[in-house]
Every structure is written in structure tokens, then in C-alpha cells.
Design a protein around this motif. Structure first.
Motif, PDB file in Angstrom:
ATOM      1  N   GLY A  81       0.789  -1.239   0.000  1.00  0.00           N
ATOM      2  CA  GLY A  81       0.000   0.000   0.000  1.00  0.00           C
ATOM      3  C   GLY A  81       0.811   1.273   0.000  1.00  0.00           C
ATOM      4  O   GLY A  81       0.246   2.365   0.173  1.00  0.00           O
ATOM      5  N   ASP A  82       2.132   1.178  -0.200  1.00  0.00           N
ATOM      6  CA  ASP A  82       2.963   2.384  -0.233  1.00  0.00           C
ATOM      7  C   ASP A  82       2.746   3.160  -1.524  1.00  0.00           C
ATOM      8  O   ASP A  82       2.577   2.566  -2.600  1.00  0.00           O
ATOM      9  CB  ASP A  82       4.451   2.032  -0.128  1.00  0.00           C
ATOM     10  CG  ASP A  82       4.857   1.666   1.284  1.00  0.00           C
ATOM     11  OD1 ASP A  82       4.040   1.862   2.205  1.00  0.00           O
ATOM     12  OD2 ASP A  82       5.999   1.183   1.469  1.00  0.00           O
ATOM     13  N   PRO A 116      -3.193   5.213  -1.731  1.00  0.00           N
ATOM     14  CA  PRO A 116      -2.317   4.478  -0.801  1.00  0.00           C
ATOM     15  C   PRO A 116      -3.019   4.063   0.491  1.00  0.00           C
ATOM     16  O   PRO A 116      -4.149   4.485   0.788  1.00  0.00           O
ATOM     17  CB  PRO A 116      -1.197   5.482  -0.511  1.00  0.00           C
ATOM     18  CG  PRO A 116      -1.237   6.465  -1.633  1.00  0.00           C
ATOM     19  CD  PRO A 116      -2.681   6.559  -2.016  1.00  0.00           C
ATOM     20  N   ARG A 117      -2.324   3.273   1.245  1.00  0.00           N
ATOM     21  CA  ARG A 117      -2.778   2.780   2.547  1.00  0.00           C
ATOM     22  C   ARG A 117      -3.050   3.945   3.485  1.00  0.00           C
ATOM     23  O   ARG A 117      -2.274   4.887   3.577  1.00  0.00           O
ATOM     24  CB  ARG A 117      -1.690   1.881   3.135  1.00  0.00           C
ATOM     25  CG  ARG A 117      -1.921   1.315   4.512  1.00  0.00           C
ATOM     26  CD  ARG A 117      -0.774   0.360   4.818  1.00  0.00           C
ATOM     27  NE  ARG A 117      -0.886  -0.283   6.110  1.00  0.00           N
ATOM     28  CZ  ARG A 117      -0.217   0.090   7.199  1.00  0.00           C
ATOM     29  NH1 ARG A 117       0.617   1.113   7.124  1.00  0.00           N
ATOM     30  NH2 ARG A 117      -0.359  -0.565   8.334  1.00  0.00           N
ATOM     31  N   ALA A 118      -4.200   3.884   4.171  1.00  0.00           N
ATOM     32  CA  ALA A 118      -4.552   4.915   5.144  1.00  0.00           C
ATOM     33  C   ALA A 118      -3.781   4.672   6.429  1.00  0.00           C
ATOM     34  O   ALA A 118      -3.859   3.584   7.020  1.00  0.00           O
ATOM     35  CB  ALA A 118      -6.054   4.896   5.414  1.00  0.00           C
ATOM     36  N   TYR A 127      -2.696   7.093   9.878  1.00  0.00           N
ATOM     37  CA  TYR A 127      -2.772   8.409  10.506  1.00  0.00           C
ATOM     38  C   TYR A 127      -1.381   9.010  10.692  1.00  0.00           C
ATOM     39  O   TYR A 127      -0.510   8.403  11.339  1.00  0.00           O
ATOM     40  CB  TYR A 127      -3.490   8.318  11.849  1.00  0.00           C
ATOM     41  CG  TYR A 127      -3.762   9.662  12.474  1.00  0.00           C
ATOM     42  CD1 TYR A 127      -4.762  10.488  11.964  1.00  0.00           C
ATOM     43  CD2 TYR A 127      -3.016  10.115  13.551  1.00  0.00           C
ATOM     44  CE1 TYR A 127      -5.021  11.725  12.521  1.00  0.00           C
ATOM     45  CE2 TYR A 127      -3.273  11.361  14.123  1.00  0.00           C
ATOM     46  CZ  TYR A 127      -4.274  12.163  13.598  1.00  0.00           C
ATOM     47  OH  TYR A 127      -4.518  13.400  14.158  1.00  0.00           O
ATOM     48  N   LEU A 128      -1.158  10.187  10.069  1.00  0.00           N
ATOM     49  CA  LEU A 128       0.121  10.897  10.108  1.00  0.00           C
ATOM     50  C   LEU A 128       1.278  10.038   9.610  1.00  0.00           C
ATOM     51  O   LEU A 128       2.431  10.261   9.982  1.00  0.00           O
ATOM     52  CB  LEU A 128       0.418  11.416  11.520  1.00  0.00           C
ATOM     53  CG  LEU A 128      -0.505  12.531  12.042  1.00  0.00           C
ATOM     54  CD1 LEU A 128      -0.142  12.894  13.482  1.00  0.00           C
ATOM     55  CD2 LEU A 128      -0.433  13.760  11.152  1.00  0.00           C
ATOM     56  N   GLY A 129       0.948   9.088   8.729  1.00  0.00           N
ATOM     57  CA  GLY A 129       1.996   8.211   8.210  1.00  0.00           C
ATOM     58  C   GLY A 129       2.822   8.845   7.108  1.00  0.00           C
ATOM     59  O   GLY A 129       3.874   8.318   6.732  1.00  0.00           O
ATOM     60  N   GLY A 130       2.344   9.947   6.527  1.00  0.00           N
ATOM     61  CA  GLY A 130       3.091  10.616   5.461  1.00  0.00           C
ATOM     62  C   GLY A 130       3.111   9.844   4.161  1.00  0.00           C
ATOM     63  O   GLY A 130       3.890  10.172   3.259  1.00  0.00           O
ATOM     64  N   ASN A 131       2.272   8.846   4.010  1.00  0.00           N
ATOM     65  CA  ASN A 131       2.265   7.992   2.823  1.00  0.00           C
ATOM     66  C   ASN A 131       1.534   8.688   1.678  1.00  0.00           C
ATOM     67  O   ASN A 131       0.314   8.809   1.677  1.00  0.00           O
ATOM     68  CB  ASN A 131       1.588   6.660   3.162  1.00  0.00           C
ATOM     69  CG  ASN A 131       1.709   5.640   2.052  1.00  0.00           C
ATOM     70  OD1 ASN A 131       2.522   5.786   1.137  1.00  0.00           O
ATOM     71  ND2 ASN A 131       0.887   4.594   2.121  1.00  0.00           N
ATOM     72  N   GLY A 132       2.300   9.160   0.686  1.00  0.00           N
ATOM     73  CA  GLY A 132       1.706   9.767  -0.494  1.00  0.00           C
ATOM     74  C   GLY A 132       1.328  11.228  -0.351  1.00  0.00           C
ATOM     75  O   GLY A 132       0.616  11.767  -1.216  1.00  0.00           O
ATOM     76  N   GLN A 156     -11.438   4.339  -1.694  1.00  0.00           N
ATOM     77  CA  GLN A 156     -10.860   3.334  -2.589  1.00  0.00           C
ATOM     78  C   GLN A 156      -9.434   2.989  -2.186  1.00  0.00           C
ATOM     79  O   GLN A 156      -8.665   2.449  -2.981  1.00  0.00           O
ATOM     80  CB  GLN A 156     -10.877   3.864  -4.037  1.00  0.00           C
ATOM     81  CG  GLN A 156     -12.227   4.365  -4.506  1.00  0.00           C
ATOM     82  CD  GLN A 156     -13.295   3.292  -4.419  1.00  0.00           C
ATOM     83  OE1 GLN A 156     -13.057   2.138  -4.792  1.00  0.00           O
ATOM     84  NE2 GLN A 156     -14.471   3.673  -3.929  1.00  0.00           N
ATOM     85  N   ARG A 157      -9.051   3.248  -0.941  1.00  0.00           N
ATOM     86  CA  ARG A 157      -7.667   3.045  -0.488  1.00  0.00           C
ATOM     87  C   ARG A 157      -7.263   1.572  -0.507  1.00  0.00           C
ATOM     88  O   ARG A 157      -8.110   0.663  -0.509  1.00  0.00           O
ATOM     89  CB  ARG A 157      -7.480   3.597   0.919  1.00  0.00           C
ATOM     90  CG  ARG A 157      -8.027   2.725   2.080  1.00  0.00           C
ATOM     91  CD  ARG A 157      -9.508   2.810   2.185  1.00  0.00           C
ATOM     92  NE  ARG A 157     -10.041   2.118   3.364  1.00  0.00           N
ATOM     93  CZ  ARG A 157     -11.330   1.905   3.551  1.00  0.00           C
ATOM     94  NH1 ARG A 157     -12.215   2.249   2.629  1.00  0.00           N
ATOM     95  NH2 ARG A 157     -11.748   1.291   4.663  1.00  0.00           N
ATOM     96  N   TRP A 158      -5.948   1.354  -0.516  1.00  0.00           N
ATOM     97  CA  TRP A 158      -5.385   0.003  -0.385  1.00  0.00           C
ATOM     98  C   TRP A 158      -5.693  -0.505   1.019  1.00  0.00           C
ATOM     99  O   TRP A 158      -5.516   0.202   2.011  1.00  0.00           O
ATOM    100  CB  TRP A 158      -3.881   0.059  -0.615  1.00  0.00           C
ATOM    101  CG  TRP A 158      -3.186  -1.271  -0.552  1.00  0.00           C
ATOM    102  CD1 TRP A 158      -2.849  -2.080  -1.570  1.00  0.00           C
ATOM    103  CD2 TRP A 158      -2.723  -1.930   0.648  1.00  0.00           C
ATOM    104  NE1 TRP A 158      -2.218  -3.209  -1.129  1.00  0.00           N
ATOM    105  CE2 TRP A 158      -2.135  -3.151   0.258  1.00  0.00           C
ATOM    106  CE3 TRP A 158      -2.762  -1.622   2.017  1.00  0.00           C
ATOM    107  CZ2 TRP A 158      -1.571  -4.032   1.166  1.00  0.00           C
ATOM    108  CZ3 TRP A 158      -2.223  -2.511   2.927  1.00  0.00           C
ATOM    109  CH2 TRP A 158      -1.625  -3.710   2.485  1.00  0.00           C
TER     110      TRP A 158
END
Length: 1022
Positions: free
Chosen positions: A812-813, A914-916, A918-923, A902-904
Motif C-alpha cells: 500500500g505504499d 495508498p494505505r490509510a 494516521y500521520l503516516g506521510g504515505n503519499g 478506494q484506499r489500499w
């Protein structure tokens, strides 16, 4: 009309000599196709300067020579030749013109017959501009002129509007056209104290405008020299006509709503997705439940509330407008007077624009040789403004709040965020962001503008064909800005017990024009039109501002009640321009056309070594259908190829940019001090644009089909930019002429009269293609905001950044293309989840590839219907706020757009979201992920009207009556998922840095959509 202008208004060969003979008087009446009298029609005895105008009922009387031929012309009608012979009375009916522009075209310092024009010019009439529910005339002509791109920055009222004539010709300079009203260049400077620009052109009442002429190529605009690189817009206001006084009363009312709303998560979707993101970030179930309860104002069930915050800031907004005008006069004195009151609420709460204006135009013929006149316009506008798009107090940013947060806090029964129930003080933690409604209910920001735009003239006919005109114009704009924010807004403004700001600005310009005009025809073959003159302009801007805090109560809203003055400042700047200009138009046999013009400008803005500039232009035209072998052609009614080349300039920079400047603000502990703030640049001069144009005008089947095609190239050199200098100077850069750019394009316009007779149908179509390229920066790219930049080899404002590659189906990255260069020179299209490893590439262009519009006009007996579609294609938009509301909570608790559902979720999922976490900074990094297709088509205007038959109107003592309904921005066709594809966020386009304003294009950042407006109205004449 003044007698010296009668000759170019007649569409035939200009003749100035006539044999002395016995005259007799001919009288008559001129009507339209319905039999109604036409006032103000020019009646000219062919081959002479002898002429008159029809009265209010279309009647005229003129002493002519035996065998005379009368030439009749009027804007909107085809010119007609009438052989008088021995008759003493004539009855004449004029046909509507195919182009609806008439034969007379306003150009710089005069008029020309349309047939004699050798430049690229677009002229629009009053019916293209008036009676529309907009604040400024530019909004009325959107999509109606080839090569003219008009873009509203947002749906906020009174905001800045971008007008681009044949592309952008500067990076650091002004890119708006020069506006000239009744021969006087006017002020168009943005005086806003914030980076959200306002629109000073909105001070002009659109219903006062008779015609608008847009000078596009150098041969048409070079007579304005150093300010013409961005095109010139000539505005001619309405004049009085001889005859009985005629009154016109207009009223319209209606309502506006948003053209579009975005879809955000509801309470159930928000809780589900946020919970998933929190779990993915490793947070415990207990902590997650506490968080949701906090967001829901302490409710045990987080689904207790389901607030649609977007609906709290959008509103149905009323609109009303009242117009009253009177015109009339006699052969010696003619007048036009008008007044308007317009009141429009914005589609965003707290936004309102109100304008009251009046105009008084008088033309007086003192004697047979001397004419004098005055044009005076006064206006007052009041703009209840909203915060800039990037402010937390901007109402559009309310969409970030959680839908599970209530509008009214049940613990205080006040608007959420008003007070902390534990302390009784303004809340600093709830909701999780500042609630913009607090500023709407407890604050204000009013901008009031008083403007005087006036000029006087005197014109002397020295000898036959030779006249001298002197004009004195003043444009004075007084603007006040007052802002107050109550103590309940302290979370946004700081704990200041109220905040106040006040600013005053006066922008004044004085213009003096003196020019002579000579028109004559020799030996019936050689027609000559000469203009020679001088111009002087002086402008001064003064301003001051002060900021205060600590008010005893919110009831005190003026700075006199502030206990603490925290800031203040004042400024004064001025510039002068002295000019010498000339133009010559020559026609041989009415078909071989030559035009030359030049202007010599001296400006105080430039260095002592380059203070003067020379701006010449030349053009050729051939009216081929006047040749014997085409004259009787049944198919080809008009064919005129033309070419032109010329040079124009741009002096739209700050005053004193060439000077070595000092600042006296370096005092210390009460001891005054100064410091240098800029190096001298004595060689600084105009940016210079050389433009070549080739065009062809054509008409087919007696002008049932007519059109125009142009191709052009504009090369701008000596771009004024900040270039690096040795650090030993004490500075890092110097403002100097070092760069270049280019615009190439093509324009096409076509008008077809599909049906004529009782039922008429006319179609006008235009399309334009412009390619902009920066060819030299003499240095590294100039970075703008987000992904915008100025970069050699690319269009201005191009988006450059990492290219988004989608989502890794395994984890999901978010992925990005490496786009690095392999050893063999090929591009590495491998991917990485580290955005910093991706090479920046061009990922979009905010400049449209094509723009255009199509207008269909239908009429049947008293009914008429007009519809205009506009199109903008091939441009990109960067959704700057997408990194907050379209990232699956990877950047905080902001409510998300519904596409994030529609997230991964598990290995093997194929998606672009991308993968949801919280505050992960992904995308969330700035990349092509947030670049969208900004193409759109829009039903810009549609109007249906009915004109009461004259006989019916007269029964109720009226001369005319018309009722109409109309719509603005009714339907938009686009793939863009934001609020509106017509967007350019205000806080990046009205800043003090002109280069940043020009570079930052196509950015959407919580920007309000355009309004959809419906109105109903009536116009009556009596």
C-alpha cells in the motif's frame, strides 16, 4: 457624433474635396427592419465632410449638392449608399450588420474604417457587455474574443481577474493589458493590503460602455509603445444623440448558488476510515475512542452528529441591480447621463459587493470649428471581503472539520469553538482546527473605493481635413480597508482581546494628450490619414496603515479604541511618462493599404542610460475583393490578407527599480539609522516584444459567412529579472535585463448568418492556440509555489516535480518513478517509495493549449435568445489542498474526499489510493499525484428576451420595453474533481512579488467555485 469623426465612420473611400455648386436640402427618416426610427445614424454626403446624424425618431435634414450620394452608417447595421438625384425626401431602411460591429472601429487616438484596418483588432459592442450579473466587464466578454484568455481567480466577489492577450510576455513585469477609457489610460493597480488581489476595473459600470476594442498585434497597439506588450483594451463609453431626451430604466434581480460542491466523507465513513488509519499507525483502541469522543464534543457515540460543514459556508445569494440613463440634445449639444446601483451577495457567507456609480458625458459644438466636451464618472464600491484562500479563517477551509463535530457545541450552546466550557475563554482545542465561522460572525473586512475617472477635451478644425485635439484626464482612486476581529477569534489571531487593521491608499494619475489628425483624399485614388501627438502622464500612490489590539469590548471596532498600537507604516511613490507618437495610414485605390506607427517613450522607472525607448510598427493589407477580377464575384464578398510587424514594450515594474535605494528603518534604541537595500541598475530598461502577424479576413455569400484567421509570433527580450552578482557587493542579486521568452499562436474566428428574415440565427465562433516558451533565463529556474516554476525551454509556470507511479499492491505504499538517467542515456522508469529519490520532471502545464467560445443568437419577431459556450482545453491544475484532504488521513484528521474510500487495504489490492495511516506521510508529498486535467467547457451565459412591439409600448407612453431572463455559469463539463476548473488561488496571485504572481498559475487551494446565477429583468425606454 462630432463632425471630424464622420468620415471614418462612413465605409467608403475618404474624399475631402468637392466642387462648389448650388445646394438643396434633402430630408428623410432612417429605420430598421421593423420600421422603428434609428437615432444617431451618421448621414454623410459622399466625397465631402458634409454630414449630420439622425434624431431620436430617425429623421434628418441635410443641404447637399446636385447628384449627391448619401452614405449612411451606424454601429450594428450595414452601411448604405443612397443616390439623392433631384429628390428632396428619402426613406431609408438599414439592414443589421453581419458582424454586428458596424464599419467604424476605435483605435488608439482616433477611429478607422474596418475595411482600412491592417492590424489584428477585435471590437465588441454594448450588447456584449451590459445587463449581466457580474461586477466587471471582463467577465462579460469571456469567450467572445479570439486570442483573449480571461480567468476569474475564484468565486469571491470583486477579486482579481487575469486577462491574457496572446499569452504571457513577462515574468517579473505586469501581464495585464493596458486599459484606455475614452482615450485616457487608467489605473489598474492592485491596492489590496493582502495577497488576495482585488479588481480596480470593477469600478467601471459595464452598462456605460458603448464598445470595447482589443488591440492584439503590434501594428494596432504600438502607438501605446512601452505599455502595449500585453495588448490594449480601448473602452468607449456611451454618448448622447441629437433628438428628444430619451430615458432608459433597467432593473434585474436574481440569485446565485455554487456551480459545484465537492463530496466529503459523512460521519459513518469518517469514523470507519479514520479508525482504520489510526489502527494502521499503531494507536490503541482506547486512545482511538477517546479521540473520536473529543471530536464529537464529548458524545459517547461518535455518530451522534453528522455535520455537512461545506453547506454551512455556501449560500443562495441574492442579486439586484438598478440602472437609469438619459440621453439627448441637439446639433450643438449632446449629453448622456447614467446612474447604477448594484448589490450582490456572494455564494460564500460574509461576502458581498455593492457599487453605486454615475456618469455624465457632454459634447458641445461651440461653433463650426470648435468642439468641447467632458466625460465624468464617479463611483463608490464596497466589498465585504473574505480571508485569503490559505488562511485558516477562509470559510472554504471549514471542510477540514470532522463531520462528527457538531455545528453548535452542546456544552455551551454556542458555535463550536466559541468558548471552552472549562475556562470560559475562547476555545483553543475544539474543534481540532479553527472554525472559520467564528470570523464570519465576529469579524469584518470592508474595502471601500471612491473613484473619479474624468477627462475634458477641446477639438479645433483648423482647415478642411486637419484637426487638433487636446485632452486632460484624471483618474483618482481612494481606497480604505478596515478589518476587525473580535476576541472570540483569538485562536486564529492570537490572545489579543480583539484585532484591528486600517489602511488608506490614494492612487492618482493625470494624463495630458495633444494630437493633430489630418485626413484627405487626393485625385480620388490616394487616401491619407495622419496622426501626430504628444502625451504626458504623472502618477502618484500614497498609502498608510496601522494595526492595533487590546480592545475593551467587541463593541468598539475602530482603532481609536485600541489600547495597543502594534504596527504602522506609510509609503509614497510616483512615476512619470512622456511620449511622442505618430501614425500614418495610406490607401491607394481603396484596396492597397499601408499603416505605420511609432512611439517614443521616456519613463522615470528606468535607468539613466536607457530611459527612452522607440517602438515602431508597420503593416500592409490588400482588399483583394476590390480588384476587377473579384469585384463581381458571387461567392467571395470580401477578402483581405494583411501582415504586420512591430515592437512594443513593458514598463510594468515597481518605481525606482533602477536606483540605488536606502531605507531609514535601521535605527537602534532611538538613534536613527539607514541601510542600503538595492544596488543601482543604470542600464535597466523596458522589456521589448517584437511581434509579427499574418492574417486574412474573408466574407462569403454577401457576408452570410465571414471570418478571420491570424498566426503570430511574439519574441520578448530583455526580460527584467534578478540576476546574481558577486557577494562582495553586499548583495546577492541585481534587477536587470537578462532573459527572453516567446509566444507563438494561431487564432480563428467565424460568423455565420444561418437564417435571415423573420427568423434569424447567427453563430459566432472563435478558437485560439498559444504556445509559450521561456528561451533564456541566464540562470537557474525560478521556483514558484507548490510545483510551479519558470524554467528554460518550458512554458511559464510549468509544474515540475516527482511523477506519481501509483500504489505498491504488496504493502500500500505510494510509489514514484525514479526518472533518473541510465548509463546508456535512457530513462530509468523504475519506482521507489521514497519521494526524495525520484527525479523531478515536467508533470503538467497550467497554460491551456486551446481556448475559445461559441455564441448563438436567435430572434423571431420580438423574441431573442443568446447563448455563449466557452472552452479551455489542455491545461493542468495542481490541487494544492489535496495533500490534506485526499491522502487517507496520512497528514492529519482533516475530513477526506470520498475517493479515499478506494484506499489500499490488503496485499493484492490494485488502486491508486495508498494505505490509510494516521500521520503516516504515505503519499502526501508534492507530486503529479495532485496534478489534474483542468480542461472544461461551460455554458457561460444564456439570455431569453422579448421586445414589446413599438405600437404596444406607445400605448402605455413608452418608446420601448423589454423583459428578459438569463443565466450565468449554468452548466460545466469537466473531468476536474475540484470545486471549479476556472481557478487560480488568490493568495499566490496578488502578492508583492510580481514574478511569483506570474509563475504561480493553475493552483487550487480551498478556492471558492464560480457562482451560478439566474436573473430576471426589464428595460424600458421613455
Amino acid at each position: 457624433m462630432k463632425q471630424n469623426f464622420l468620415i471614418p465612420l462612413a465605409c467608403g473611400v475618404l474624399l475631402a474635396t468637392s466642387a462648389a455648386a448650388q445646394t438643396h436640402t434633402v430630408s428623410g427618416r432612417v429605420t430598421d427592419a421593423t420600421g422603428s426610427g434609428l437615432p444617431g445614424v451618421t448621414v454623410l454626403e459622399r466625397g465631402t465632410t458634409n454630414g449630420t446624424s439622425t434624431g431620436a425618431d430617425g429623421s434628418f435634414s441635410l443641404a447637399v449638392q446636385p447628384g449627391a450620394i448619401l452614405v449612411l452608417s451606424s454601429i450594428g447595421f450595414e452601411s448604405q449608399n443612397v443616390v439623392v438625384g433631384d429628390r428632396t425626401t428619402v426613406a431609408i431602411s438599414l439592414k443589421s450588420s453581419a458582424t454586428e460591429l458596424g464599419e467604424a472601429v476605435v483605435v488608439g487616438y482616433g477611429t478607422q474604417s474596418k475595411a482600412d484596418l491592417t492590424g489584428s483588432v477585435t471590437q465588441l459592442s454594448s450588447k456584449d457587455v451590459g445587463n449581466q450579473p457580474v461586477q466587471s466587464f471582463e467577465q462579460s466578454i469571456q469567450g467572445r474574443a479570439a486570442g483573449v484568455f480571461i480567468e476569474n481567480s475564484s468565486g469571491k466577489l470583486g477579486q482579481g481577474i487575469r486577462v491574457r492577450v496572446r499569452g504571457v510576455s513577462s515574468i517579473s513585469g505586469d501581464t495585464q493589458p493596458l486599459y484606455v477609457v475614452d482615450g485616457i489610460p487608467i489605473l489598474a493597480d492592485n491596492l489590496s493590503s493582502t495577497s488576495g488581489a482585488t479588481n480596480p476595473i470593477a469600478d467601471i459600470n459595464p452598462n456605460d460602455i458603448e464598445s470595447i476594442t482589443i488591440l492584439k498585434d503590434a501594428s494596432a497597439s504600438a502607438i501605446y509603445g512601452s505599455r502595449a506588450s500585453n495588448g490594449v483594451v480601448l473602452i468607449t463609453t456611451k454618448r448622447g444623440k441629437s433628438g428628444a431626451t430619451r430615458f432608459t430604466l433597467g432593473f434585474q434581480t436574481g440569485s446565485s448558488s455554487p456551480t459545484n460542491k465537492r463530496e466529503f466523507l459523512n460521519n459513518q465513513e469518517y469514523v470507519t476510515l479514520l479508525t482504520e488509519a489510526l489502527v494502521n499507525s499503531g494507536r490503541s483502541a482506547t486512545a482511538n475512542a477517546t479521540r473520536l469522543r473529543t471530536y464529537a464534543a464529548g458524545a459517547a457515540d461518535p455518530l451522534t452528529y453528522n455535520t455537512d460543514w461545506q453547506d454551512q459556508v455556501f449560500q443562495d445569494a441574492p442579486f439586484s441591480q438598478y440602472d437609469l440613463s438619459a440621453s439627448g440634445g441637439n446639433e450643438k449639444t449632446r449629453f448622456f447621463v447614467s446612474g447604477q446601483y448594484s448589490n450582490q451577495n456572494g455564494i460564500i457567507v460574509g461576502n458581498k459587493y455593492e457599487r453605486i456609480s454615475t456618469r455624465f458625458n457632454v459634447d458641445h459644438k461651440a461653433n463650426d470649428r470648435l468642439a468641447i466636451g467632458i466625460n465624468a464618472a464617479l463611483s463608490r464600491s464596497r466589498n465585504q471581503r473574505l480571508p485569503n484562500d490559505n488562511a485558516f479563517s477562509n470559510p472554504m477551509q471549514i471542510v477540514a472539520l470532522a463531520p462528527i463535530t457538531p455545528l453548535i457545541d452542546p456544552r455551551t450552546e454556542l458555535l463550536s469553538g466559541s468558548l471552552d466550557p472549562a475556562t470560559g475563554q475562547p476555545n483553543t482545542t475544539f474543534p481540532f482546527y479553527y472554525n472559520p465561522l467564528l470570523s464570519i460572525e465576529n469579524g469584518s473586512y470592508n474595502t471601500i473605493v471612491y473613484r473619479t475617472l474624468s477627462n475634458v477635451y477641446a477639438q479645433l478644425d483648423i482647415v478642411k481635413g486637419l484637426s487638433y485635439r487636446s485632452e486632460l484626464g484624471v483618474d483618482v482612486l481612494n481606497q480604505s480597508e478596515d478589518q476587525f476581529l473580535g476576541r472570540i477569534t483569538s485562536r486564529n489571531t492570537g490572545p489579543t482581546n480583539g484585532f484591528g487593521f486600517s489602511a488608506r491608499s490614494t492612487n492618482a494619475r493625470v494624463v495630458v494628450n495633444n494630437f493633430a489628425t489630418y485626413r484627405n483624399t487626393f485625385n480620388e485614388q490616394h487616401s491619407l490619414d495622419l496622426t501626430l501627438g504628444t502625451s504626458f502622464e504623472s502618477a502618484q500612490l500614497t498609502s498608510n496603515n496601522v494595526t492595533g489590539t487590546q480592545f475593551a469590548s467587541d463593541a468598539y471596532k475602530t482603532l481609536a479604541n485600541a489600547s495597543l498600537i502594534t504596527a504602522g507604516g506609510s509609503n509614497r511613490t510616483n512615476n512619470t511618462l512622456v511620449s511622442y507618437f505618430g501614425r500614418a495610414n495610406y490607401a491607394f485605390a481603396g484596396k492597397y493599404l499601408l499603416g505605420v506607427s511609432a512611439r517614443y517613450d521616456g519613463s522615470s522607472r528606468f535607468g539613466s542610460n536607457n530611459r527612452y525607448g522607440f517602438f515602431p510598427a508597420a503593416s500592409l493589407g490588400w482588399l483583394a475583393t476590390e480588384e476587377a477580377f473579384l469585384k463581381d464575384n458571387a461567392v467571395l464578398s470580401m477578402l483581405k490578407p494583411r501582415i504586420s510587424i512591430g515592437r512594443t514594450g513593458n514598463q510594468g515594474f515597481t518605481n525606482f527599480a533602477s536606483r540605488a535605494l536606502f531605507s531609514g528603518t535601521s535605527g537602534y534604541v532611538g538613534i536613527p539609522g539607514q541601510r542600503p537595500i538595492s544596488l543601482a541598475s543604470p542600464d535597466l530598461t523596458w522589456e521589448s516584444t517584437t511581434q509579427a502577424d499574418a492574417g486574412i479576413e474573408f466574407g462569403l455569400f454577401k457576408d452570410r459567412i465571414s471570418g478571420e484567421v491570424d498566426v503570430y509570433e511574439k519574441r520578448t527580450t530583455d526580460l527584467a529579472l534578478f540576476g546574481p552578482v558577486p557577494g562582495t557587493t553586499g548583495f546577492t542579486s541585481l534587477f536587470r535585463n537578462i532573459g527572453s521568452l516567446r509566444n507563438r499562436g494561431a487564432e480563428f474566428s467565424l460568423t455565420t448568418r444561418n437564417f435571415v428574415g423573420d427568423f434569424t440565427w447567427t453563430t459566432s465562433f472563435n478558437a485560439s492556440r498559444n504556445i509559450n516558451r521561456i528561451t533564456d533565463l541566464d540562470g537557474p529556474p525560478i521556483l514558484g509555489s507548490f510545483l510551479n516554476r519558470a524554467q528554460e525551454g518550458e512554458p511559464l509556470g510549468v509544474f515540475v516535480g516527482p511523477e506519481y507511479a501509483g500504489v505498491n499492491p504488496d504493502n500500500g505504499d505510494a510509489l514514484y518513478y525514479l526518472n533518473s538517467t541510465n548509463a546508456d542515456g535512457t530513462v530509468n522508469r523504475g519506482t521507489t517509495n521514497n519521494i526524495n529519490e525520484a527525479t523531478s520532471v515536467v508533470v503538467g502545464d497550467p497554460n491551456p493549449k486551446w481556448t475559445g467560445g461559441i455564441t448563438n443568437t436567435f430572434s423571431f419577431k420580438g423574441f431573442d435568445l443568446t447563448a455563449t459556450l466557452v472552452g479551455v482545453f489542455g491545461n493542468s491544475i495542481f490541487d494544492g489542498a489535496g495533500q490534506y484532504y485526499s491522502v487517507g488521513f496520512n497528514n492529519g484528521p482533516d475530513n477526506q474526499t470520498r475517493d479515499q474510500l478506494q484506499r489500499w487495504q490488503k496485499p493484492g489490492d490494485i488502486t491508486n489510493v495508498p494505505r490509510a495511516e494516521y500521520l503516516g506521510g504515505n503519499g502526501i508529498g508534492l507530486s503529479s499525484r495532485f496534478v489534474r486535467d483542468g480542461s472544461y467547457g461551460r455554458l457561460r451565459t444564456i439570455a431569453l428576451g422579448y421586445n414589446l412591439p413599438a405600437a404596444w409600448a406607445q400605448k402605455v407612453f413608452l418608446q420601448s420595453a423589454r423583459v428578459f431572463v438569463q443565466g450565468l455559469n449554468l452548466v460545466t463539463f469537466t473531468k476536474y474533481k475540484g470545486w471549479d476548473p476556472e481557478v487560480s488561488t488568490d493568495y499566490l496571485t496578488g502578492s508583492a512579488s510580481q514574478s511569483q504572481n506570474n509563475i504561480n498559475q493553475g493552483i487550487d487551494f480551498y478556492t471558492a467555485p464560480q457562482p451560478k446565477t439566474y436573473t430576471i429583468g426589464v428595460n424600458i425606454g421613455f
